[in-house]
Design a protein around this motif. Structure first.
Motif, short mmCIF file in Angstrom:
data_model
loop_
_atom_site.label_atom_id
_atom_site.label_comp_id
_atom_site.label_asym_id
_atom_site.label_seq_id
_atom_site.Cartn_x
_atom_site.Cartn_y
_atom_site.Cartn_z
N TYR A 1 1.97 8.11 -0.51
CA TYR A 1 0.81 7.76 0.31
C TYR A 1 0.32 8.94 1.16
O TYR A 1 -0.84 9.33 1.10
CB TYR A 1 1.15 6.58 1.23
N TRP A 2 1.21 9.52 1.98
CA TRP A 2 0.76 10.59 2.87
C TRP A 2 0.60 11.90 2.11
O TRP A 2 -0.25 12.74 2.48
CB TRP A 2 1.73 10.77 4.05
N VAL B 1 0.82 -1.21 0.00
CA VAL B 1 0.00 0.00 0.00
C VAL B 1 0.86 1.27 0.00
O VAL B 1 0.63 2.20 -0.77
CB VAL B 1 -0.93 0.03 1.24
N TYR B 2 1.85 1.29 0.88
CA TYR B 2 2.62 2.51 1.09
C TYR B 2 3.63 2.72 -0.03
O TYR B 2 4.34 1.79 -0.42
CB TYR B 2 3.36 2.42 2.42
N THR B 3 3.67 3.93 -0.56
CA THR B 3 4.70 4.27 -1.55
C THR B 3 5.17 5.69 -1.25
O THR B 3 4.50 6.45 -0.55
CB THR B 3 4.13 4.28 -2.98
N ASP B 4 6.32 6.03 -1.78
CA ASP B 4 6.72 7.43 -1.80
C ASP B 4 7.71 7.65 -2.93
O ASP B 4 8.02 6.70 -3.66
CB ASP B 4 7.26 7.92 -0.46
#
Ligand SMILES: Nc1nc2c(c(=O)[nH]1)N[C@H]1C(S)=C(S)[C@@H](COP(=O)(O)O)O[C@H]1N2
Ligand SMILES: [Mo]
Length: 414
Positions: A401-402, A338-341
């Protein structure tokens, strides 16, 4: 709702209305803002809320700040009249004490709150202290206000009355030299105070542990990751040249912690590269590692200082894969799915950006993002993707993500 009837802002701001009435309005007004501030504040503190409702986290933070700002307005009206108020309390020692305590806590909360709001223009050490102090004032102020509003509520007064009647009928008060040494009323209040304090115990304990406990987590004990061979730490890593990290990580994840082991784990560099590379654990731990000491800053204010990381500089990995001319950005994936950056290619080439494998000479624990996590020390830690397992070279910017949920795309630490 009852408070709608009770709170009348006009009374608060009109000049010619009597002082006592104004104080009561101020009190009601403060109760509401304190409730909203506590609610939004606790939600911000909670890592459960963070992972359950990531999309309203930034909204919650803005709300918290704005309610805080608006709550300060009545104080400006109060301060010029404070002398008068204190004079009316000249014979009431307890009330004066109460006022002093409340004002002190408020001022501490306001100053630390302002520092936290402007954390991007202060050095990280200022925000980490502001956060500790803001929380500490909350852990004193919030139970106190709950106690205060409870012991002054109607049902509590009724309870006290009943309690006192029972006392008169069945059990005489203990008397010494003509003075009661233990009033049952006091007992009831102490009991409620303790119950409230106990309710806050777990969360305060957690906070205390986060900030002050010197827990050195032994990877071998607390690491759920099953990886072998365990890479042999560089001489600079064990003992860590940074002297061991100072401060504690607050473990964040937006998913369940992925279950990784040396069989299901792999590390891929793909996209706009000359040669697509995939490493299994065996191959990955044979890559040459560097050691660096750096600080780790979360955008919410906490930091961990002097962390000794050992890992493969990202630029080494990129150079080995051969970056194509057309590549402009680097996208990082987490094994959580799920998390990417993302970083620009220039940022990714900075010499302290690293795929870290060891922390203070030990395998990175699964909670902490192991076996391999990205670290980007010059940026806020939302760039430091945990459970890193894929690096993709891309042409167009990707939004992480954020960042998609309101965090700034500019993550540079001051
Ligand atoms: N995969 C993944 N990586 C992540 C996060 C996350 O939720 N999932 N949180 C980020 C944020 S906001 C911070 S502050 C750090 C926290 O690292 P820690 O959990 O090891 O303390 O990880 C970053 N990387
Ligand atoms: Mo963060």
């Amino acid at each position: 709702m009852r408070w709608k009837k009770r709170v009348n802002l006009r009374i608060l701001f009109q000049g010619n209305i009597n002082f006592g009435k104004k104080l009561i309005q101020l009190h009601h007004y403060n109760a509401i803002s304190f409730f909203l501030l506590s609610l939004t504040g606790l939600l911000l503190f909670s890592s459960t809320f963070r992972s359950a409702f990531p999309s309203i986290r930034v909204l919650m933070k803005d709300l918290h700040i704005w309610v805080g700002v608006i709550s300060c307005i009545p104080l400006f009206f109060y301060f010029p009249k404070m002398k008068k108020h204190v004079r009316t309390l000249s014979k009431k020692k307890n009330n004066r004490l109460n006022l002093r305590l409340v004002l002190t806590i408020l001022i501490i909360l306001i100053i630390s709150g302002i520092l936290l709001t402007f954390h991007r223009i202060t050095p990280p050490i200022v925000s980490s202290w502001a956060l500790i102090i803001h929380d500490a004032a909350t852990w004193v102020g919030l139970p106190y206000v709950i106690y205060h509003s409870m012991t002054r509520s109607k049902w509590f007064k009724k309870l006290e009355k009943r309690f006192n009647k029972v006392e008169i009928k069945e059990e005489p008060m203990l008397i010494e030299n003509g003075n009661p040494i233990y009033k049952r009323r006091t007992f009831l209040r102490m009991l409620s105070g303790s119950v409230i304090a106990l309710m806050f115990f777990p969360v305060v304990g957690r906070w205390f542990q986060l900030n002050f406990a010197s827990v050195t987590e032994k990877a071998s004990v607390s690491n759920g990751n099953q990886f072998s061979p365990i890479p042999k730490a560089n001489a600079k890593s064990a003992p860590p040249i940074g002297g061991g990290r100072k401060g504690q990580f607050r473990y964040y994840t937006v998913t369940e912690i992925p279950k990784l082991n040396d069989k299901n784990w792999s590390f891929t560099i793909d996209g706009l590269v000359e040669k697509l590379s995939t490493y299994n654990w065996d191959q990955f731990v044979q890559l040459k590692r560097d050691v660096q000491v750096s600080d780790f800053h979360c955008v919410t204010g906490w930091s961990v200082y002097s962390v000794t990381w050992e890992g493969i500089p990202l630029r080494t990995l990129l150079q080995q894969a051969g970056v194509k001319e057309s590549a402009k950005y680097v996208k990082f994936y987490s094994a959580d799915g799920v998390y990417t950056d993302t970083l620009s290619l220039d940022q990714a080439m900075l010499d302290d950006v690293m795929a870290a494998v060891l922390i203070d000479g030990e395998l990175i624990t699964e909670k902490n993002g192991g076996p391999v996590r990205l670290i980007v020390p010059k940026m806020y830690a939302y760039k430091s993707v945990k459970w890193l397992n894929r690096v993709e070279l891309i042409e167009n910017e990707h939004i992480g993500y954020w960042e998609k949920r309101g965090y700034s795309q500019d993550a540079w630490v001051n």
